[in-house]
Design a protein around this motif. Sequence first.
Motif, short mmCIF file in Angstrom:
data_model
loop_
_atom_site.label_atom_id
_atom_site.label_comp_id
_atom_site.label_asym_id
_atom_site.label_seq_id
_atom_site.Cartn_x
_atom_site.Cartn_y
_atom_site.Cartn_z
N GLU A 92 0.82 -1.21 0.00
CA GLU A 92 0.00 0.00 0.00
C GLU A 92 0.85 1.26 0.00
OE1 GLU A 92 -3.30 -0.22 -0.25
OE2 GLU A 92 -3.06 -2.39 -0.32
N TYR A 93 2.16 1.13 0.34
CA TYR A 93 3.02 2.30 0.52
C TYR A 93 4.06 2.46 -0.59
CZ TYR A 93 1.43 3.41 5.26
OH TYR A 93 0.67 3.81 6.35
N MET A 94 4.32 1.40 -1.37
CA MET A 94 5.39 1.44 -2.35
C MET A 94 5.00 2.28 -3.56
SD MET A 94 8.06 -0.44 -1.35
CE MET A 94 8.89 -1.14 -2.76
N VAL A 95 5.84 3.28 -3.88
CA VAL A 95 5.60 4.13 -5.05
C VAL A 95 6.91 4.29 -5.83
CG1 VAL A 95 3.72 5.40 -3.95
CG2 VAL A 95 6.06 6.29 -3.83
N CYS A 96 6.77 4.67 -7.08
CA CYS A 96 7.93 4.95 -7.93
C CYS A 96 8.55 6.27 -7.51
CB CYS A 96 7.49 5.00 -9.39
SG CYS A 96 8.78 5.55 -10.54
N ALA A 97 9.86 6.27 -7.29
CA ALA A 97 10.55 7.50 -6.90
C ALA A 97 10.55 8.52 -8.03
CB ALA A 97 11.98 7.19 -6.48
N GLY A 98 10.39 8.05 -9.27
CA GLY A 98 10.41 8.96 -10.40
C GLY A 98 9.10 9.66 -10.67
N CYS A 99 8.00 8.86 -10.73
CA CYS A 99 6.70 9.44 -11.13
C CYS A 99 5.67 9.44 -10.00
CB CYS A 99 6.14 8.71 -12.33
SG CYS A 99 5.60 7.01 -11.98
N GLY A 100 5.94 8.73 -8.91
CA GLY A 100 5.00 8.70 -7.79
C GLY A 100 3.87 7.69 -7.94
N SER A 101 3.87 6.91 -9.01
CA SER A 101 2.80 5.93 -9.22
C SER A 101 2.96 4.73 -8.28
CB SER A 101 2.80 5.43 -10.67
OG SER A 101 2.60 6.49 -11.57
N PRO A 102 1.85 4.11 -7.87
CA PRO A 102 1.95 2.89 -7.05
C PRO A 102 2.69 1.80 -7.82
CG PRO A 102 -0.29 3.76 -7.03
CD PRO A 102 0.44 4.53 -8.08
N VAL A 115 10.85 -12.26 -6.38
CA VAL A 115 9.98 -11.11 -6.14
C VAL A 115 10.55 -9.87 -6.82
CG1 VAL A 115 8.87 -9.63 -4.40
CG2 VAL A 115 9.27 -12.06 -3.92
N SER A 116 9.70 -9.16 -7.53
CA SER A 116 10.12 -7.90 -8.15
C SER A 116 9.02 -6.87 -7.99
CB SER A 116 10.44 -8.10 -9.64
OG SER A 116 9.29 -8.52 -10.34
N TRP A 117 9.40 -5.60 -8.12
CA TRP A 117 8.47 -4.47 -8.06
C TRP A 117 8.55 -3.73 -9.38
CZ3 TRP A 117 5.30 -3.70 -3.82
CH2 TRP A 117 5.61 -4.47 -2.69
N LYS A 118 7.39 -3.40 -9.94
CA LYS A 118 7.35 -2.81 -11.28
C LYS A 118 6.57 -1.50 -11.29
CE LYS A 118 5.81 -3.81 -16.02
NZ LYS A 118 7.08 -3.45 -16.66
N CYS A 119 7.13 -0.50 -11.96
CA CYS A 119 6.40 0.73 -12.26
C CYS A 119 5.87 0.61 -13.67
CB CYS A 119 7.28 1.97 -12.12
SG CYS A 119 6.40 3.49 -12.56
N GLU A 120 4.57 0.44 -13.81
CA GLU A 120 3.99 0.23 -15.13
C GLU A 120 4.03 1.51 -15.96
OE1 GLU A 120 0.14 -1.41 -14.36
OE2 GLU A 120 0.95 -3.45 -14.09
N LYS A 121 4.05 2.67 -15.29
CA LYS A 121 4.07 3.93 -16.02
C LYS A 121 5.45 4.21 -16.61
CE LYS A 121 2.83 8.82 -15.61
NZ LYS A 121 2.27 9.87 -14.72
#
Length: 260
Positions: A92-102, A115-121
């Motif tokens: 619920e807290y993880m966001v992209c440091a670049g664009c702020g998207s979840p 396990v990986s974390w992805k910024c779709e934007k």
Amino acid sequence: AIVGEIFTRYCAGESLKAIAEGLTQRKIENTPGKTDWNKARIKRILENSRYTGEDDYPALIPKEQFVTANLMKDTANMNKITVDPEIKLFKEYMVCAGCGSPLKRRVDSRFAESVSWKCEKCGWSVKLEDDALKARVTRLMNSLIDNPQLVEMEQSPQEVYSLEGKRLLNEFHRAIDNRASEEELLQMVLQIMAEKYTALADTPAITTRLAADFTKAQPQCTFQKEIFLRTVRHIRLSADGKIALELQNGKIIEEGSEGA
């Protein structure tokens, strides 16, 4: 025929959900007058050994097919990684440091680092195991406990927005994309500035509370949910894998920064 089809499709790699949806769309009855199938119903059929001819029931499928289907099902269950409560919270807290998207959490059990974390934007993906994420967040929290002065804002504070302010800002960008009129855009800018002013006015009081919270806290051996909820707004992850905490006053505490 339907029982045989279910086993054949599952052994061919179709999911419980896909099989259930297909039978429902074809209006295949599972009991007289009922054509609604779900994963649980398909699972019960796959686990029912009487379809192989047990207990004097007629054999509808070969025993080898029953064994194959259930080995596949058991393997699929073993490959599911249980998400612990802290990681559910972090999602619920993880966001992209670049664009702020979840960010989206992805799990692929075929790899050692699953396990990986992805910024779709922005289009990037970072491998980061759950234990490593918790340890790095805990380390940043401890840096604030050791040095509560880190919560203080710089002389030229960064952009500070409340949740309402962020919502208004997103609406403003959408309005630009949709070619809204200059008058509409001007009204939105005025709303954003008013909300931002309120957020900035609240910042000193929030900063004082954060400093008090970290001063009273004890260093953490493991992640502590209570102080995290009281102090952190977002966990920021960048494309190079660096983590930062965005505090509730807008201050960002990065890995490798002084005192962190």
